[in-house]
Design an enzyme around this catalytic site. Structure first.
Site, PDB file in Angstrom:
ATOM      1  N   ASP A 160       0.856  -1.170   0.000  1.00 42.77           N
ATOM      2  CA  ASP A 160       0.000   0.000   0.000  1.00 42.77           C
ATOM      3  C   ASP A 160       0.900   1.231   0.000  1.00 42.77           C
ATOM      4  OD1 ASP A 160      -2.080   1.743   0.172  1.00 42.77           O
ATOM      5  OD2 ASP A 160      -2.757   1.125   2.158  1.00 42.77           O
ATOM      6  N   SER A 161       0.364   2.358  -0.444  1.00 41.38           N
ATOM      7  CA  SER A 161       1.166   3.589  -0.509  1.00 41.38           C
ATOM      8  C   SER A 161       1.400   4.188   0.863  1.00 41.38           C
ATOM      9  CB  SER A 161       0.459   4.629  -1.375  1.00 41.38           C
ATOM     10  OG  SER A 161      -0.727   5.076  -0.741  1.00 41.38           O
ATOM     11  N   GLY A 162       0.641   3.746   1.871  1.00 40.28           N
ATOM     12  CA  GLY A 162       0.730   4.347   3.193  1.00 40.28           C
ATOM     13  C   GLY A 162      -0.261   5.468   3.404  1.00 40.28           C
ATOM     14  N   GLY A 163      -1.005   5.811   2.362  1.00 39.55           N
ATOM     15  CA  GLY A 163      -1.956   6.907   2.467  1.00 39.55           C
ATOM     16  C   GLY A 163      -2.994   6.690   3.542  1.00 39.55           C
ATOM     17  N   ASP A 196      -3.244   8.143  -2.213  1.00 37.18           N
ATOM     18  CA  ASP A 196      -4.620   8.609  -2.360  1.00 37.18           C
ATOM     19  C   ASP A 196      -5.067   9.242  -1.054  1.00 37.18           C
ATOM     20  OD1 ASP A 196      -4.592   6.139  -0.976  1.00 37.18           O
ATOM     21  OD2 ASP A 196      -6.721   5.870  -1.379  1.00 37.18           O
ATOM     22  N   GLN A 256     -11.748   6.419  -5.225  1.00 36.46           N
ATOM     23  CA  GLN A 256     -12.330   6.971  -4.003  1.00 36.46           C
ATOM     24  C   GLN A 256     -13.659   7.657  -4.333  1.00 36.46           C
ATOM     25  OE1 GLN A 256     -11.518   6.430  -0.980  1.00 36.46           O
ATOM     26  NE2 GLN A 256      -9.364   5.800  -0.972  1.00 36.46           N
ATOM     27  N   GLY A 293     -11.230   3.154   0.377  1.00 34.66           N
ATOM     28  CA  GLY A 293     -12.247   3.834   1.168  1.00 34.66           C
ATOM     29  C   GLY A 293     -13.380   2.945   1.621  1.00 34.66           C
ATOM     30  N   ASP A 325      -7.873  -8.051   0.703  1.00 39.14           N
ATOM     31  CA  ASP A 325      -6.991  -8.218   1.863  1.00 39.14           C
ATOM     32  C   ASP A 325      -7.731  -7.726   3.088  1.00 39.14           C
ATOM     33  OD1 ASP A 325      -5.533  -5.450   3.011  1.00 39.14           O
ATOM     34  OD2 ASP A 325      -6.483  -5.260   1.051  1.00 39.14           O
ATOM     35  N   CYS A 361     -11.636 -28.703   8.826  1.00 41.11           N
ATOM     36  CA  CYS A 361     -10.412 -28.018   8.396  1.00 41.11           C
ATOM     37  C   CYS A 361      -9.214 -28.955   8.482  1.00 41.11           C
ATOM     38  CB  CYS A 361     -10.175 -26.781   9.268  1.00 41.11           C
ATOM     39  SG  CYS A 361      -8.668 -25.860   8.857  1.00 41.11           S
ATOM     40  N   CYS A 364      -5.981 -27.851   8.427  1.00 39.38           N
ATOM     41  CA  CYS A 364      -4.759 -27.110   8.761  1.00 39.38           C
ATOM     42  C   CYS A 364      -4.000 -27.800   9.887  1.00 39.38           C
ATOM     43  CB  CYS A 364      -5.088 -25.662   9.128  1.00 39.38           C
ATOM     44  SG  CYS A 364      -5.699 -25.413  10.806  1.00 39.38           S
ATOM     45  N   CYS A 382      -5.756 -27.658  13.358  1.00 36.89           N
ATOM     46  CA  CYS A 382      -6.918 -28.543  13.528  1.00 36.89           C
ATOM     47  C   CYS A 382      -6.526 -30.020  13.495  1.00 36.89           C
ATOM     48  CB  CYS A 382      -7.956 -28.235  12.453  1.00 36.89           C
ATOM     49  SG  CYS A 382      -8.753 -26.620  12.659  1.00 36.89           S
ATOM     50  N   HIS A 430      -4.697 -21.104  11.547  1.00 40.48           N
ATOM     51  CA  HIS A 430      -6.032 -21.612  11.230  1.00 40.48           C
ATOM     52  C   HIS A 430      -6.892 -20.553  10.538  1.00 40.48           C
ATOM     53  CE1 HIS A 430     -10.002 -23.305  11.410  1.00 40.48           C
ATOM     54  NE2 HIS A 430     -10.395 -22.154  11.939  1.00 40.48           N
TER      55      HIS A 430
END
Length: 390
Positions: A96-99, A150, A198, A225, A275, A313, A315, A318, A344
């Site tokens: 990410d740009s950090g905005g 942004d 945005q 946003g 994400d 699951c 994993c 589990c 998990h």
């Protein structure tokens, strides 16, 4: 200019906007739709890179420009071979740009037409992010996918404020791409830059922003946003306003979403990439996602429960540990709990995305979507905002 990442469309749902594809990057191919674990400080908290790559089979994770710029610094990361080598990660990286983080500082930052001046939350030092400088920082990282600077407005804001913020975001995107194209022309490696749509929660502004950013002919587009405190149906409506206007042959990325049951809803609206910090952050707080609903592990009923966290699951957690043991670790404040729980929760998210992708390819997405909605109706799960910070 040649594409820095390319998107190959494999299958589409004829009823919804859902699609399955492959995102081709410098560091490998990524099946989509994809959920990307968040590694703000060049690490996904509680897991090592071997766990992520071999066990969970994550093929792309996130880093955060704001935090890595402040510590250890982009020049140090460049000197040490870039972020992939620095953190020993073989897969793709998105930064990410950090905005978002800068704008969340509120009293510690000042916005101008040229960028944002802010004080470090670590030591109070003053720094400035501009559309060009955030590109330079991410190129120093060697990110496969970079984001433009942004302005992310809070919720709610007036239509007038949202329009001013949107116009600034569009101007900054133009400046970022002008600088980026000069820099990337001489680069021996491939690094894509995505603009961010945005416009707060106003559909007309979202559509206008999308139409103007398409003119940049980017390799992919992000919708920002979202998850800033708005009602979840409103978030979905904003995606619906943007998505039909976006190029069909480019990936679409919804930033900071969502709860497990929301993943399929965003895919149904044409989203390819997502994400969220919820699976890892909530894991550390004892909130675990399973195929049968959430498990709040501190509850007394799990004290002597010999069963696995999620019988469905496969994993590592589990397969090997009981709910009773996990509750004991949580109550004792043991570090191992965070590792097992995070493993998990991320597996649950990645499994959901695999199921969604298979349903699209097999032409079974609508029944899958219907099943999830019906299940949710009998077992509601609360949503919560995503901070974007791990």
């Amino acid at each position: 200019m040649p594409r820095q990442v390319s998107f190959e469309l494999i299958a589409e749902c004829p009823v919804t906007r859902a699609r399955a594809g492959i995102l081709h990057t410098e560091h490998g191919d990524i099946p989509t739709p994809v959920f990307m674990p968040v590694g703000t400080q060049a690490t996904v908290k509680g897991l090592n890179q071997r766990d992520l790559w071999d066990e969970l089979q994550a093929r792309i994770i996130l880093g955060n420009t704001y935090h890595l710029f402040l510590r250890p610094g982009h020049e140090l990361i460049r000197q040490l071979g870039g972020l992939h080598r620095f953190m020993s990660w073989p897969g793709a990286l998105l930064t990410d740009s950090g905005g978002y983080q800068v704008f969340s500082l509120s009293g510690l930052r000042k916005i101008s037409e040229h960028g944002v001046t802010f004080q470090s939350h670590l030591n109070g030092d003053t720094h400035k992010f501009t559309p060009a400088s955030t590109v330079d920082v991410q190129l120093a990282f060697g990110s496969d996918i970079m984001m433009v600077l942004d302005e992310c407005p809070p919720y709610p804001v007036s239509h007038e404020s949202a329009r001013a913020s949107m116009n600034r975001t569009i101007r900054w995107a133009g400046e970022a791409f002008t600088h980026y194209r000069r820099r990337i022309a001489d680069s021996p490696t491939r690094h894509a830059l995505f603009p961010i749509i945005q416009g707060s929660m106003f559909a007309d502004l979202r559509r206008e922003c999308t139409e103007r950013l398409i003119e940049l002919d980017a390799d992919g587009y992000a919708i920002g946003g979202l998850s800033v405190g708005e009602p979840r149906p409103l978030s979905m409506e904003m995606v619906e306003a943007c998505e039909p206007l976006l190029p069909r042959d480019r990936p679409r990325y919804a930033m900071g979403v969502g709860m497990p049951h929301e993943l399929v809803e965003y895919v149904a609206r044409g989203i390819d990439m997502m994400d969220c910090v919820l699976p890892s952050r909530n894991a550390r707080n004892g909130w675990l996602f399973t195929s049968e609903g959430r498990v709040v592990i501190k509850h007394a009923r799990y004290r002597d429960d010999p069963g696995p966290l999620d019988p469905a699951c496969g994993c590592y957690t589990c397969r090997n540990y009981s709910r009773a043991y996990l509750r004991h670790l949580f109550q004792a404040g043991e570090i191992l709990f965070a590792s097992l729980a995070t493993r998990h929760n991320l597996q649950r998210y990645l499994d959901i995305m695999t199921q969604i992708r298979q349903a699209i390819i097999l032409g079974q997405f609508v029944p899958y979507l219907t099943e999830v909605r019906n299940r949710l109706g009998s077992r509601p799960e609360s949503a919560e905002p995503d901070t974007g910070i791990e």
